[in-house]
Design a protein around this motif. Structure first.
Motif, mmCIF file in Angstrom:
data_model
loop_
_atom_site.group_PDB
_atom_site.id
_atom_site.type_symbol
_atom_site.label_atom_id
_atom_site.label_comp_id
_atom_site.label_asym_id
_atom_site.label_seq_id
_atom_site.Cartn_x
_atom_site.Cartn_y
_atom_site.Cartn_z
ATOM 1 N N UNK A 174 0.783 -1.052 0.042
ATOM 2 C CA UNK A 174 0.036 -0.023 -0.131
ATOM 3 C C UNK A 174 0.805 1.117 -0.270
ATOM 4 N N UNK A 175 1.884 1.379 0.958
ATOM 5 C CA UNK A 175 2.654 2.591 0.966
ATOM 6 C C UNK A 175 3.358 2.666 -0.408
ATOM 7 N N UNK A 176 3.887 1.564 -1.048
ATOM 8 C CA UNK A 176 4.524 1.464 -2.412
ATOM 9 C C UNK A 176 3.650 2.375 -3.265
ATOM 10 N N UNK A 177 2.458 1.675 -3.548
ATOM 11 C CA UNK A 177 1.417 2.266 -4.369
ATOM 12 C C UNK A 177 1.341 3.878 -4.021
ATOM 13 N N UNK A 178 1.123 4.026 -2.976
ATOM 14 C CA UNK A 178 1.089 5.621 -2.660
ATOM 15 C C UNK A 178 2.277 6.388 -3.360
ATOM 16 N N UNK A 179 3.368 5.573 -2.838
ATOM 17 C CA UNK A 179 4.606 6.602 -3.237
ATOM 18 C C UNK A 179 4.726 6.721 -4.856
ATOM 19 N N UNK A 219 -0.502 3.468 -12.495
ATOM 20 C CA UNK A 219 -0.614 2.322 -11.488
ATOM 21 C C UNK A 219 -1.080 1.168 -12.204
ATOM 22 N N UNK A 220 -1.765 1.424 -13.617
ATOM 23 C CA UNK A 220 -2.267 0.422 -14.293
ATOM 24 C C UNK A 220 -1.392 -0.562 -14.813
ATOM 25 N N UNK A 221 0.151 -0.069 -14.702
ATOM 26 C CA UNK A 221 1.330 -0.980 -15.106
ATOM 27 C C UNK A 221 1.298 -2.090 -14.104
ATOM 28 N N UNK A 222 0.787 -2.033 -12.835
ATOM 29 C CA UNK A 222 1.053 -3.053 -11.836
ATOM 30 C C UNK A 222 0.054 -4.085 -11.892
ATOM 31 N N UNK A 242 3.438 -7.208 -10.510
ATOM 32 C CA UNK A 242 4.280 -7.594 -12.056
ATOM 33 C C UNK A 242 4.110 -6.307 -13.074
ATOM 34 N N UNK A 243 5.184 -6.283 -13.999
ATOM 35 C CA UNK A 243 5.451 -5.281 -14.625
ATOM 36 C C UNK A 243 5.607 -5.755 -16.055
#
Length: 505
Positions: free
Chosen positions: A7-12, A20-23, A42-43
């Motif tokens: 969650x913190x990574x998504x926020x950063x 964020x659609x890359x994730x 995944x990327x």
């Protein structure tokens, strides 16, 4: 998997401007954090056609970017630095997740990015050539510097964004375009750094194609290395990698800038301030869990103080808090993955077979709490001499302790390794300090007195000799690596005298 960390990574990532659609966990590349060992996101990998198109776009953008005045190119880097200041914590969160650094070290890495932006802004007004006196009357002889074209940057996991920025900030102000292939182990911080640069480019109204990122494993890097449209390859990694990159780029008459392995040592002389030396050695040897290219791996101590200093060192090591780098007070985080741990164990076994004694450390810890992560106790190993294992860089927190009797012996031990990145001496003897810095002293690219081997400043050129590759990045005149030099003669005499007095017609 949704965790507090993810969650913190998504926020950063979102704060930096990453889409964020890359994730997508179904994508080609799987990101993982060494902090817990958990898989994160995944990327999508950039396929061969995508890499080819990326290089083509960068090459096309170069044709207009090179004509933008250098101070105006500096505006892009200035804006990037502003965004890095604004999002220092966000990008540091991503660095921490990728590399397992403490927040202090992660923020320090982002500060390096800010620092190189400041240096590059000034450099954009100082891409100096020079004028020399001509032997012919009515002639002007001068040198000018011009951008190379597309610069390919291949970076390593341990400094996932700082070294990239050293290259990119200077390459851009010099008029080059950049294609970056980050380590597959540190993709999240790469996406954050790239997104902030893309925002800076857009804010300054410049062509988005002056900088690209490609995601992938070894094959993606090889595509950059082998492509004749990539004028310069700047690659950071192991000496093994350098042995592969250099001949392949040379075969197509390209340029390369290599920052490879380090097997860094410090000499501790009888006159040294031992408390000062202790602090310098502990950080350089154990910081970042021994995963810096400038990590101290060999300690060469005068025999008269060896026992006293080693005891102090062991005591200091036993106070180091090892654990989750997000926790307050932790100084030593995890190794990057299981391969790094196995490499450390193998090196310790080899050292013991060569007569070494493990004085402390070397064990894996926190395995019950984090079974998929690799936390280790930094190790100190007393060695009877400089063996094959000691001469080999192991990217883990192992410090080999050797002793010497006289200064010439210390210098010989110091220089008797294939690598030549960073070095240090702790002494109060001015003659020893001066000799260490002289041509008969340290054979490394970085030589320090009364500080450790880690912690280089942006203002000085960074790099090393021998199997370290010979490249120089960041400060001083490192900008010249990203440019080509032309010698120009202007004849305003109305006559045509030839050089060296040659007569023809």
């Amino acid at each position: 998997m949704t965790t507090a960390l993810s969650t913190s990574i998504r926020s950063a990532l979102d704060a930096c401007g990453v889409d964020l659609s890359l994730l997508d966990s179904a994508q080609d590349l799987q990101t993982r954090t060494p902090i817990t060992g958990e898989k994160l996101f995944g990327l999508p990998a950039t396929d061969a056609d995508g890499i080819d198109e990326t290089i083509s776009r960068a090459e096309a953008a170069f044709r207009t970017w090179r004509d933008v005045p250098a101070p105006e190119r500096g505006h892009v880097v200035r804006r990037w630095g502003e965004l890095l200041r604004e999002h220092k914590r966000d990008l540091a969160v991503l660095v921490q997740s990728d590399a397992g650094k403490t927040m202090s070290e992660a923020e320090g890495e982002v500060q390096e990015m800010i620092d190189i932006c400041e240096l590059a802004i000034g450099q954009s007004r100082m891409l100096y050539g020079q004028t020399m006196p001509s032997e012919r009357p009515g002639h002007r002889l001068m040198e000018t510097w011009h951008p190379l074209g597309v610069v390919g940057v291949i970076s390593a996991f341990n400094f996932p964004v700082a070294v990239f920025s050293w290259n990119t900030a200077l390459a851009l102000v010099c008029g080059n375009t950049v294609v970056w292939k980050p380590s597959e182990l540190s993709l999240l911080s790469a996406l954050g750094a790239h997104a902030l640069l893309a925002r800076a480019v857009a804010d300054c109204g410049q062509d988005a194609d002056i900088h690209h990122i490609i995601l992938g494993e070894r094959e993606a890097g090889e595509a950059l290395v082998d492509d004749p449209r990539v004028a310069l390859i700047s690659a950071t990694g192991s000496t093994r990698m350098g042995h592969e990159v250099a001949p392949r780029v040379a075969a197509r008459f390209g340029r390369y800038l290599l920052e490879l392995g380090g097997n860094n040592a410090a000499i501790v002389a009888p006159s040294a301030d031992l408390d000062l030396a202790l602090r310098g050695v502990v950080f350089a040897a154990a910081g970042t869990a021994g995963q810096r290219c400038t990590t101290m791996r060999r300690l060469i101590i005068h025999e008269s103080i060896a026992e006293e200093f080693t005891e102090k060192l062991i005591a200091a090591y036993r106070t180091l808090q090892i654990g989750d780098p997000r926790d307050e007070g932790v100084l030593v985080g995890p190794l990057i993955h299981s391969g790094a741990y196995e490499g450390m164990r193998s090196a310790l076994t080899s050292a013991q077979e060569e007569g070494g004694t493990v004085l402390c450390g070397g064990a894996r810890v926190l395995e019950d709490e984090h079974p998929d992560a690799y936390y280790v106790e930094p190790a100190i190993v007393r060695m009877p001499g400089q063996s094959a294992t000691v001469k080999t860089e192991t990217f883990a927190p192992i410090l080999y302790v050797l002793t010497y009797r006289d200064f010439d012996e210390a210098l010989a031990l110091h220089n008797d390794v294939p690598q030549g990145l960073s070095s240090a001496i702790f002494t109060s003897d001015q003659a020893e300090a001066e000799i260490f810095l002289s041509s008969r002293g340290s054979d490394c690219g970085i030589a320090n007195v009364n500080i450790g081997t880690s912690g280089a400043e942006i203002g000085g050129a960074f790099g090393g000799e021998k199997e370290t590759g010979g490249g120089r990045e960041s400060g001083s005149d490192a900008w010249k690596a990203y440019m080509r030099r032309a010698t120009n003669t202007v004849n305003y005499s109305g006559e045509l005298p030839l050089a060296q007095g040659v007569k023809f017609l």
